[in-house]
Design an enzyme around this catalytic site. Structure first.
Site, PDB file in Angstrom:
ATOM      1  N   TYR A  39     -23.194   7.395  21.444  1.00 62.01           N
ATOM      2  CA  TYR A  39     -22.703   6.111  20.943  1.00 62.01           C
ATOM      3  C   TYR A  39     -23.709   5.013  21.258  1.00 62.01           C
ATOM      4  O   TYR A  39     -24.570   5.149  22.136  1.00 62.01           O
ATOM      5  CB  TYR A  39     -21.322   5.771  21.539  1.00 62.01           C
ATOM      6  N   CYS A  40     -23.590   3.918  20.498  1.00 58.48           N
ATOM      7  CA  CYS A  40     -24.327   2.683  20.778  1.00 58.48           C
ATOM      8  C   CYS A  40     -23.332   1.541  20.595  1.00 58.48           C
ATOM      9  O   CYS A  40     -22.138   1.729  20.819  1.00 58.48           O
ATOM     10  CB  CYS A  40     -25.564   2.553  19.881  1.00 58.48           C
ATOM     11  N   ARG A  41     -23.782   0.401  20.178  1.00 59.73           N
ATOM     12  CA  ARG A  41     -22.859  -0.719  19.980  1.00 59.73           C
ATOM     13  C   ARG A  41     -22.076  -0.566  18.680  1.00 59.73           C
ATOM     14  O   ARG A  41     -20.864  -0.669  18.652  1.00 59.73           O
ATOM     15  CB  ARG A  41     -23.610  -2.059  19.985  1.00 59.73           C
ATOM     16  N   GLY A  52     -23.392   1.826  15.864  1.00 63.34           N
ATOM     17  CA  GLY A  52     -23.666   3.069  15.154  1.00 63.34           C
ATOM     18  C   GLY A  52     -25.084   3.272  14.655  1.00 63.34           C
ATOM     19  O   GLY A  52     -25.521   4.402  14.472  1.00 63.34           O
ATOM     20  N   MET A  57     -19.225   1.549  20.742  1.00 59.81           N
ATOM     21  CA  MET A  57     -18.733   0.679  21.814  1.00 59.81           C
ATOM     22  C   MET A  57     -17.887  -0.470  21.266  1.00 59.81           C
ATOM     23  O   MET A  57     -16.919  -0.890  21.918  1.00 59.81           O
ATOM     24  CB  MET A  57     -19.902   0.137  22.648  1.00 59.81           C
TER      25      MET A  57
END
Length: 123
Positions: free
Chosen positions: A83-85, A87, A111
């Site tokens: 995951y990131c903030r 995508g 996130m």
């Protein structure tokens, strides 16, 4: 009109072919309680990671894959939840690792959704 609809559906199906399978927040929380939990990879910057991340996540910024290759090699036998903030960075990371035979899942909503659902984070 039907042709345009059919063309749109075909285009969408081709776009999704290369995407990583998703795992929901609830499924990840349940998995983390299992005997064989997935490894969670947060591909955001170290500063974003320090501000709050999913418990148990390992920070490997998406643009530092080469610097973390030894660690990644030790994780290759595991399913990695990425995951990131929002995508974009996770997608870059997933494309880079998928060609090396890693088993990957993408955290649905990243996130942003995790926090919107008021799910726990650690610092």
């Amino acid at each position: 009109m039907r042709f345009v609809l059919l063309l749109s559906l075909l285009l969408c199906s081709f776009i999704t072919l290369g995407k990583t399978e998703q795992i929901s927040q609830q499924a990840l929380l349940i998995n983390q309680m299992s005997a064989i939990p997935h490894k969670i990879i947060d591909v955001r910057s170290p500063e974003e990671f320090a501000a709050g991340h999913v418990k148990g996540a390992i920070n490997i910024p998406f643009n530092q894959i080469d610097q973390h290759q030894d660690l990644l090699n030790t994780l290759k036998e595991n399913t990695l939840v990425v995951y990131c903030r929002s995508g974009r960075r996770a997608g870059i990371f997933e494309r880079a690792l998928s060609k090396d035979g890693f088993t990957l899942l993408h955290l649905t909503g990243d996130m942003n959704s995790w926090q919107a659902e008021n799910l726990p984070t650690v610092k």
